[in-house]
Write a protein that holds these residues in place. Structure first.
Motif, mmCIF file in Angstrom:
data_model
loop_
_atom_site.group_PDB
_atom_site.id
_atom_site.type_symbol
_atom_site.label_atom_id
_atom_site.label_comp_id
_atom_site.label_asym_id
_atom_site.label_seq_id
_atom_site.Cartn_x
_atom_site.Cartn_y
_atom_site.Cartn_z
ATOM 1 N N GLY A 81 0.803 -1.210 0.000
ATOM 2 C CA GLY A 81 0.000 0.000 0.000
ATOM 3 C C GLY A 81 0.836 1.260 0.000
ATOM 4 N N PHE A 82 0.790 1.986 1.096
ATOM 5 C CA PHE A 82 1.534 3.238 1.252
ATOM 6 C C PHE A 82 2.771 3.047 2.132
ATOM 7 C CE2 PHE A 82 -2.950 4.285 0.584
ATOM 8 C CZ PHE A 82 -2.868 5.176 -0.476
ATOM 9 N N GLU A 83 3.180 1.808 2.338
ATOM 10 C CA GLU A 83 4.265 1.525 3.272
ATOM 11 C C GLU A 83 5.342 0.669 2.620
ATOM 12 O OE1 GLU A 83 2.290 -0.406 6.475
ATOM 13 O OE2 GLU A 83 1.175 1.369 7.099
ATOM 14 N N GLY A 84 6.527 0.699 3.240
ATOM 15 C CA GLY A 84 7.627 -0.123 2.755
ATOM 16 C C GLY A 84 8.551 -0.511 3.883
ATOM 17 N N GLN A 85 9.372 -1.523 3.638
ATOM 18 C CA GLN A 85 10.323 -2.024 4.634
ATOM 19 C C GLN A 85 11.665 -2.278 3.959
ATOM 20 O OE1 GLN A 85 8.761 -5.651 6.284
ATOM 21 N NE2 GLN A 85 6.936 -4.682 7.137
ATOM 22 N N VAL A 86 12.740 -2.057 4.731
ATOM 23 C CA VAL A 86 14.089 -2.330 4.241
ATOM 24 C C VAL A 86 14.914 -2.904 5.385
ATOM 25 C CG1 VAL A 86 16.195 -1.383 3.193
ATOM 26 C CG2 VAL A 86 13.975 -0.383 2.636
ATOM 27 N N SER A 87 15.768 -3.877 5.082
ATOM 28 C CA SER A 87 16.723 -4.391 6.059
ATOM 29 C C SER A 87 17.843 -5.108 5.317
ATOM 30 C CB SER A 87 16.051 -5.341 7.058
ATOM 31 O OG SER A 87 16.926 -5.653 8.125
ATOM 32 N N VAL A 88 18.900 -5.455 6.048
ATOM 33 C CA VAL A 88 20.012 -6.235 5.504
ATOM 34 C C VAL A 88 20.187 -7.460 6.385
ATOM 35 C CG1 VAL A 88 22.448 -6.290 4.886
ATOM 36 C CG2 VAL A 88 21.140 -4.165 4.615
ATOM 37 N N PHE A 89 20.112 -8.628 5.777
ATOM 38 C CA PHE A 89 20.185 -9.883 6.526
ATOM 39 C C PHE A 89 21.479 -10.627 6.228
ATOM 40 C CE2 PHE A 89 15.543 -9.209 5.812
ATOM 41 C CZ PHE A 89 15.189 -9.003 7.137
ATOM 42 N N GLY B 261 20.229 -6.152 11.646
ATOM 43 C CA GLY B 261 19.583 -6.181 12.951
ATOM 44 C C GLY B 261 18.587 -5.058 13.153
ATOM 45 N N LYS B 262 18.291 -4.338 12.062
ATOM 46 C CA LYS B 262 17.333 -3.227 12.101
ATOM 47 C C LYS B 262 16.363 -3.363 10.937
ATOM 48 C CE LYS B 262 19.712 -0.842 15.288
ATOM 49 N NZ LYS B 262 19.187 -0.484 16.634
ATOM 50 N N LEU B 263 15.095 -3.163 11.197
ATOM 51 C CA LEU B 263 14.083 -3.124 10.148
ATOM 52 C C LEU B 263 13.608 -1.688 10.014
ATOM 53 C CD1 LEU B 263 12.229 -4.687 8.138
ATOM 54 C CD2 LEU B 263 10.554 -4.830 10.002
ATOM 55 N N LEU B 264 13.842 -1.084 8.854
ATOM 56 C CA LEU B 264 13.409 0.280 8.594
ATOM 57 C C LEU B 264 11.992 0.253 8.030
ATOM 58 C CD1 LEU B 264 14.198 3.324 8.416
ATOM 59 C CD2 LEU B 264 14.883 2.870 6.047
ATOM 60 N N LEU B 265 11.090 0.966 8.676
ATOM 61 C CA LEU B 265 9.697 1.045 8.253
ATOM 62 C C LEU B 265 9.418 2.436 7.715
ATOM 63 C CD1 LEU B 265 8.087 -0.685 11.381
ATOM 64 C CD2 LEU B 265 8.653 -1.754 9.195
ATOM 65 N N PHE B 266 8.818 2.501 6.536
ATOM 66 C CA PHE B 266 8.496 3.783 5.914
ATOM 67 C C PHE B 266 6.998 3.904 5.729
ATOM 68 C CE2 PHE B 266 7.708 6.095 1.828
ATOM 69 C CZ PHE B 266 8.001 7.365 2.305
ATOM 70 N N ASP B 267 6.430 4.997 6.226
ATOM 71 C CA ASP B 267 5.010 5.312 6.081
ATOM 72 C C ASP B 267 4.903 6.548 5.201
ATOM 73 O OD1 ASP B 267 2.394 6.170 6.275
ATOM 74 O OD2 ASP B 267 2.242 5.921 8.435
ATOM 75 N N ALA B 268 4.477 6.365 3.954
ATOM 76 C CA ALA B 268 4.451 7.471 3.001
ATOM 77 C C ALA B 268 3.429 8.537 3.362
ATOM 78 C CB ALA B 268 4.162 6.934 1.604
ATOM 79 N N LEU B 269 2.276 8.125 3.891
ATOM 80 C CA LEU B 269 1.219 9.098 4.178
ATOM 81 C C LEU B 269 1.618 10.057 5.289
ATOM 82 C CD1 LEU B 269 -2.014 6.924 3.868
ATOM 83 C CD2 LEU B 269 -0.920 8.384 2.162
ATOM 84 N N GLN B 270 2.430 9.574 6.211
ATOM 85 C CA GLN B 270 2.900 10.432 7.312
ATOM 86 C C GLN B 270 4.330 10.916 7.077
ATOM 87 O OE1 GLN B 270 0.687 11.280 9.602
ATOM 88 N NE2 GLN B 270 -0.781 9.895 8.601
ATOM 89 N N GLN B 271 4.929 10.497 5.968
ATOM 90 C CA GLN B 271 6.343 10.785 5.675
ATOM 91 C C GLN B 271 7.192 10.479 6.907
ATOM 92 O OE1 GLN B 271 8.393 10.767 3.120
ATOM 93 N NE2 GLN B 271 7.666 12.652 2.145
ATOM 94 N N ASN B 272 7.036 9.243 7.380
ATOM 95 C CA ASN B 272 7.633 8.856 8.653
ATOM 96 C C ASN B 272 8.499 7.612 8.496
ATOM 97 O OD1 ASN B 272 7.928 8.933 11.550
ATOM 98 N ND2 ASN B 272 6.519 7.214 11.646
#
Length: 357
Positions: free
Chosen positions: A150-158, A216-227
């Motif tokens: 939807g309006f969200e995304g995730q990024v990490s390095v494993f 060891g970190k999951l980056l969460l992006f919320d486009a609607l809140q630009q967060n």
């Protein structure tokens, strides 16, 4: 390597010639040539990553154009790998581009990934992510993860420097009926560009050693809140002890239904009248559908369908073969004695085969 080409990043004090040489000597495999794969490949290619492998067996669809910005209307029906490779070669003639016209499977994953230094998961399904993870653990390769919804995304390095793996965050493959589907839930066109660029950045950091990698970190992006948010997760040591791939990476559910490939399905359609249920959305069905098919969107199947002849076998069809699996699980609850057959690859595979023949 033409240093003048990369002078704007070489002149960075924390980057320099050594980092550029590391990029030029690196070999990166990108799994998927879609919404995430395009920005990843575009920037890695522009920045001078020496060897880029692209693995995808799909063709360009009109519905891709809203987010997969390397493709044009004239590319519809063409293999994505061919189109994208041509675009990348025009962008940078110095890089080596390797085309893999296939899906990543248990049969080819170890051999393919062993050829590269790291993997970028730009796929759109859970099975591939778990396959990439397990292969990278076995081969001790890092992989950069990205996902959209939807309006969200995730990024990490494993699996970076024996750090946490994908299974440390998501231990098991989800049930089929709990998986959100991009075709139905959608994605805002610009979101893959944002997440794909973040993936490309992590690739550069892993290769060159600059900055702090998202391990060891999951980056969460919320486009609607630009967060942006970061969630920490710990390594589970036993997840690094994988020594062989599983037999399959399908949905974690007990499925007893049969399957059929696009070629065999095409032959059956030409020889006899069969019962086919298309579970795509109304918009997808209107864009393209096979004749004499029963259209019941997946979201409507929970209301027990009455238009089916459950005394005979039923072929279930969607865009890729994923939603049809979910549909069969629902239908089997109502009609346990009926033989449901999943069309593997769905409409996309069928259209591709039909176009070639």
């Amino acid at each position: 390597m033409n240093s003048n080409r990369y002078s704007r990043q070489i002149q960075l004090a924390q980057f320099g010639e050594k980092a550029q040489e590391k990029l030029f000597n690196a070999k990166v495999l990108v799994v998927g040539a879609g919404g995430l794969g395009i920005p990843v490949l575009t920037y890695l290619n522009a920045m001078g990553v020496g060897t880029l492998g692209i693995i995808d067996d799909d063709v360009v669809n009109i519905s891709n154009l809203q987010r997969q910005v390397a493709y044009r209307e004239s590319d519809v029906g063409k293999l994505k790998v061919d189109v994208l490779t041509k675009v990348l070669k025009a962008q940078n003639s110095e890089t080596t581009l390797i085309k893999h016209y296939e899906l990543l499977t248990t049969k080819n994953a170890l051999a393919l990934i062993s050829l590269y230094d790291l993997v970028v998961d730009a796929s759109d399904n859970f099975g591939t992510r778990y396959l990439v993870n397990d292969t990278c653990v076995i081969l001790k390769k890092p992989f950069v993860y990205g996902a959209l919804h939807g309006f969200e995304g995730q990024v990490s390095v494993f699996n970076y420097n024996e750090g946490p793996t994908y299974r440390c965050l998501f231990p098991d493959l989800p049930k089929a009926n709990t998986v959100p589907n991009c075709d139905e839930n959608g994605v805002l066109g610009v979101i893959p560009g944002i997440i794909g660029n973040l993936q490309a950045l992590e690739v550069v950091k892993v290769i060159t050693g600059i900055g702090k990698v998202l391990a060891g970190k999951l980056l969460l992006f919320d486009a609607l809140q630009q967060n942006y948010q970061k969630i920490s997760f710990k390594k589970v040591p036993e997840n690094l002890e994988i020594s062989q791939l599983k037999q399959h990476y399908g949905f974690d559910c007990a499925t007893s239904f049969s399957t059929i490939d696009a070629h065999s399905f095409e032959l059956i359609l030409g020889k006899k009248s069969i019962q086919v249920v298309d579970v795509r959305t109304a918009e997808e069905f209107q864009e393209f559908h096979l004749e004499n098919t029963i259209h019941i969107p997946l979201s409507d199947l929970e209301n027990k369908p009455t238009e089916l002849d459950v005394s005979q076998e039923i072929y279930v069809l969607c865009a890729s073969g994923k939603r049809s699996q979910q549909a069969i699980l629902i239908l089997e609850k109502y009609f346990p004695q009926t033989n449901f057959i999943n069309v593997v690859g769905g409409i996309q595979k069928f259209k591709r085969y039909d176009a070639k023949h």
